[in-house]
Write an enzyme that holds these catalytic residues in place. Structure first.
Site, PDB file in Angstrom:
ATOM      1  N   HIS A 306       1.065  -1.141  -0.019  1.00 41.25           N
ATOM      2  CA  HIS A 306       0.046  -0.148   0.078  1.00 41.25           C
ATOM      3  C   HIS A 306       1.030   0.913   0.048  1.00 41.25           C
ATOM      4  O   HIS A 306       1.772   1.075   0.586  1.00 41.25           O
ATOM      5  CB  HIS A 306      -0.928  -0.140   1.162  1.00 41.25           C
ATOM      6  CG  HIS A 306      -0.274  -0.178   2.741  1.00 41.25           C
ATOM      7  ND1 HIS A 306       0.225   0.811   3.263  1.00 41.25           N
ATOM      8  CD2 HIS A 306      -0.380  -1.140   3.367  1.00 41.25           C
ATOM      9  CE1 HIS A 306       0.912   0.349   4.520  1.00 41.25           C
ATOM     10  NE2 HIS A 306       0.318  -0.811   4.402  1.00 41.25           N
ATOM     11  N   HIS A 349       7.228   1.648  11.611  1.00 45.33           N
ATOM     12  CA  HIS A 349       8.226   2.613  10.913  1.00 45.33           C
ATOM     13  C   HIS A 349       8.552   3.594  11.814  1.00 45.33           C
ATOM     14  O   HIS A 349       7.988   3.894  13.015  1.00 45.33           O
ATOM     15  CB  HIS A 349       7.473   3.313   9.827  1.00 45.33           C
ATOM     16  CG  HIS A 349       6.511   4.228   9.946  1.00 45.33           C
ATOM     17  ND1 HIS A 349       5.051   3.877  10.535  1.00 45.33           N
ATOM     18  CD2 HIS A 349       6.373   5.644   9.881  1.00 45.33           C
ATOM     19  CE1 HIS A 349       4.379   5.021  10.523  1.00 45.33           C
ATOM     20  NE2 HIS A 349       5.033   5.908  10.270  1.00 45.33           N
ATOM     21  N   GLU A 355       4.049  12.923  14.069  1.00 46.87           N
ATOM     22  CA  GLU A 355       2.688  12.474  13.793  1.00 46.87           C
ATOM     23  C   GLU A 355       1.611  12.797  14.961  1.00 46.87           C
ATOM     24  O   GLU A 355       1.778  12.115  15.833  1.00 46.87           O
ATOM     25  CB  GLU A 355       2.644  11.308  13.159  1.00 46.87           C
ATOM     26  CG  GLU A 355       3.568  10.899  11.909  1.00 46.87           C
ATOM     27  CD  GLU A 355       3.427   9.560  11.710  1.00 46.87           C
ATOM     28  OE1 GLU A 355       2.636   8.621  12.328  1.00 46.87           O
ATOM     29  OE2 GLU A 355       4.153   9.192  10.834  1.00 46.87           O
ATOM     30  N   TYR A 364      -9.871   2.621  14.976  1.00 47.54           N
ATOM     31  CA  TYR A 364      -8.539   2.914  13.926  1.00 47.54           C
ATOM     32  C   TYR A 364      -8.066   1.473  13.971  1.00 47.54           C
ATOM     33  O   TYR A 364      -7.845   0.709  14.882  1.00 47.54           O
ATOM     34  CB  TYR A 364      -7.663   3.935  14.564  1.00 47.54           C
ATOM     35  CG  TYR A 364      -6.422   3.935  13.633  1.00 47.54           C
ATOM     36  CD1 TYR A 364      -6.401   4.623  12.479  1.00 47.54           C
ATOM     37  CD2 TYR A 364      -5.013   3.649  14.345  1.00 47.54           C
ATOM     38  CE1 TYR A 364      -5.469   4.809  11.537  1.00 47.54           C
ATOM     39  CE2 TYR A 364      -3.962   4.113  13.231  1.00 47.54           C
ATOM     40  CZ  TYR A 364      -4.385   4.443  12.074  1.00 47.54           C
ATOM     41  OH  TYR A 364      -3.142   4.650  11.386  1.00 47.54           O
ATOM     42  N   HIS A 379       3.517  10.464  17.829  1.00 46.65           N
ATOM     43  CA  HIS A 379       4.323   9.887  17.677  1.00 46.65           C
ATOM     44  C   HIS A 379       5.469  10.887  16.973  1.00 46.65           C
ATOM     45  O   HIS A 379       5.351  11.244  15.709  1.00 46.65           O
ATOM     46  CB  HIS A 379       4.216   8.612  16.853  1.00 46.65           C
ATOM     47  CG  HIS A 379       3.357   7.748  17.302  1.00 46.65           C
ATOM     48  ND1 HIS A 379       2.103   7.396  16.479  1.00 46.65           N
ATOM     49  CD2 HIS A 379       3.068   7.002  18.191  1.00 46.65           C
ATOM     50  CE1 HIS A 379       1.280   6.277  17.140  1.00 46.65           C
ATOM     51  NE2 HIS A 379       2.025   6.129  18.397  1.00 46.65           N
ATOM     52  N   HIS A 385       6.886   3.426  16.054  1.00 44.87           N
ATOM     53  CA  HIS A 385       5.644   3.132  16.152  1.00 44.87           C
ATOM     54  C   HIS A 385       4.957   2.093  15.185  1.00 44.87           C
ATOM     55  O   HIS A 385       5.494   1.938  13.930  1.00 44.87           O
ATOM     56  CB  HIS A 385       4.719   4.444  16.399  1.00 44.87           C
ATOM     57  CG  HIS A 385       4.793   5.352  15.207  1.00 44.87           C
ATOM     58  ND1 HIS A 385       5.742   5.930  14.849  1.00 44.87           N
ATOM     59  CD2 HIS A 385       3.976   5.386  14.242  1.00 44.87           C
ATOM     60  CE1 HIS A 385       5.713   6.843  13.868  1.00 44.87           C
ATOM     61  NE2 HIS A 385       4.446   6.614  13.458  1.00 44.87           N
TER      62      HIS A 385
END
Length: 453
Positions: A306, A349, A355, A364, A379, A385
């Site tokens: 993705h 990542h 973020e 979520y 993060h 995370h």
């Protein structure tokens, strides 16, 4: 022909046809609108005498010499020039609204953080007194960076008005309905919508349905614009026609009023004897707008893997570094997942960007537990995370047929700057002290033998 409008707005232009009455469609358009017939000059901006005895005044959102495709300004035709809305200033304190640089000595911003929804209190709170800053980044004085806030609003502003000379505000409601009575018209916003309030725009905030709670991204830098679509082409993501800018509306009221101004991180008040919302007609491309998040058309993978989460960018505020945003506003909404041979949730990542996420409603997919509607997470830059164990195991073992990710709407304020926690975020807001433990039970699967584990 004029018609009565909201009780506080004496005159408003006739509603437009279509589903968004009182709004004009488009993003970055050159609009024109008048609340009284003939109030808007034609063929020139500054006639010797304006109709109705109005004053012509320009509101500039960019430097006069900014490139034409970035140049933004609006000509206003108002009952009084803005200098009549400004008198001697008195410094006031709004202790929960902070601006960058704001580094608190005994607060650590290095870490992964998550908060439950900030609760309402019994005290009546307006747009100004109910603002709670969570993080700051950059420097308001050099016009780079941002701040993130939670707003808790239970009371309307009465004979009270506000504008920020520091920033434009991106408002993301999570509960309750608000009305922004601005110099250039009325914007009503509810959950699943956002509003953009430009730097220097004066307004009053009313509660239509309360209590109201939501999120605010305060953008110190270049204003929000639509991201480039690149090879995606002309369609999908956020389309310009779905943004709505209000038609002209004005107040002509002689009543003592307070105007509060945010300037270089400080707040000042001035007292005047009338309403400053007195723009009878205007034209230009520097104006507030709102956007219905349910019209965002997501784009994703249709075979395997993705794209980066930047594919879900709704709005971006550019920085001086090409391709690196001062702020990106990113939306994670309902969508189909169809990728084959793929770990579908966001992968683990570390990122050069910081973020801050908020949950508008639903669940979520990367963290099924703990990230609840009204909650937030942070993060910071270069901190790892990703999914918790439950999300990882479910996605790793799922039957990869087409799957609708439903009942979900979360967002992200992403910036190239580190975000520093305020004392409120670290000490008063409902911080989940055990958030870091959500990764504690992730198993070691490596045993040195080949094959998929």
């Amino acid at each position: 022909m004029t018609r009565p409008a909201h009780p506080h707005v004496l005159t408003q232009a006739p509603s437009l046809t279509g589903p968004h009455k009182g709004y004009m469609p488009g993003f970055g358009n050159d609009f024109e609108t008048e609340a009284l017939p003939g109030a808007l000059p034609q063929g020139q901006n500054s006639p010797q005498k304006c109709a109705y005895g109005l004053y012509g005044e320009q509101l500039s959102g960019t430097a006069f010499t900014a490139p034409s495709h970035q140049n933004e300004r609006t000509w206003c035709y108002r009952i009084r020039p803005s200098v009549k809305h400004s008198h001697r200033y008195t410094r006031v304190e709004l202790p929960y609204w902070k601006s960058a640089p704001h580094v608190v000595e005994d607060v650590t911003s290095l870490g992964q953080y998550r908060w439950d929804p900030v609760p309402h209190s019994d005290a009546p709170l307006t747009w100004l007194t109910g603002m709670r800053t969570m993080t700051t980044a950059g420097d308001v004085n050099t016009q780079v960076g941002m701040a993130s806030h939670v707003y808790l609003v239970t009371a309307s502003m009465e004979n009270s008005y506000f504008y920020s000379a520091d920033s434009e505000l991106l408002v993301v409601p999570q509960a309750g309905h608000l009305r922004f009575c601005t110099e250039l018209g009325i914007i009503d916003v509810a959950p699943q919508e956002v509003a953009i309030l430009p730097r220097g725009l004066l307004y009053r905030v009313e509660v239509l349905k309360g209590p109201a709670r939501g999120f605010v991204c305060e953008n110190y830098g270049q204003k929000f614009t639509l991201p480039g679509r690149g090879p995606i082409g002309a369609n999908c993501m956020a389309n310009r026609r779905d943004f709505k800018t209000p038609v002209a509306a004005f107040e002509d009221r002689e009543t003592p009023s307070t105007v509060t101004i945010k300037w270089c991180g400080q707040f000042h008040e001035t007292q005047i004897g009338h309403s400053p919302l007195d723009v009878v007609a205007w034209h230009g491309n520097y104006a507030p707008c709102k956007y219905d998040l349910t019209t965002y058309c997501p784009v994703g993978a249709v075979l395997f893997d993705h794209p980066d989460p930047s594919i879900f960018t709704v709005l971006t505020a550019p920085s001086g570094v090409e391709g690196t945003a001062n702020i990106d506003f990113v939306l994670f909404r309902e969508r189909w997942m169809v990728a084959e041979h793929t770990f579908r949730p966001p992968w683990y990542h570390k990122n050069i960007m910081s973020e801050l996420m908020g949950n508008i409603y639903g669940q979520y997919d990367a963290k099924p537990q703990g990230f609840v509607p009204g909650g937030m997470s942070l993060h910071n830059m270069m901190l790892p995370h990703g999914p918790d164990r439950e999300a990882f195991e479910k996605a790793s073992n799922a039957n990869l047929g087409p799957d609708k990710l439903d009942n979900t709407m979360s967002f992200m304020f992403e910036t190239r700057f580190p975000q520093h926690l305020t004392r409120f975020a670290a000490k008063e807001a409902p911080l989940q002290e055990d958030y870091i433990d959500c990764w504690g039970d992730i198993e070691k699967k490596f045993d040195g033998t080949p094959g998929v584990k």
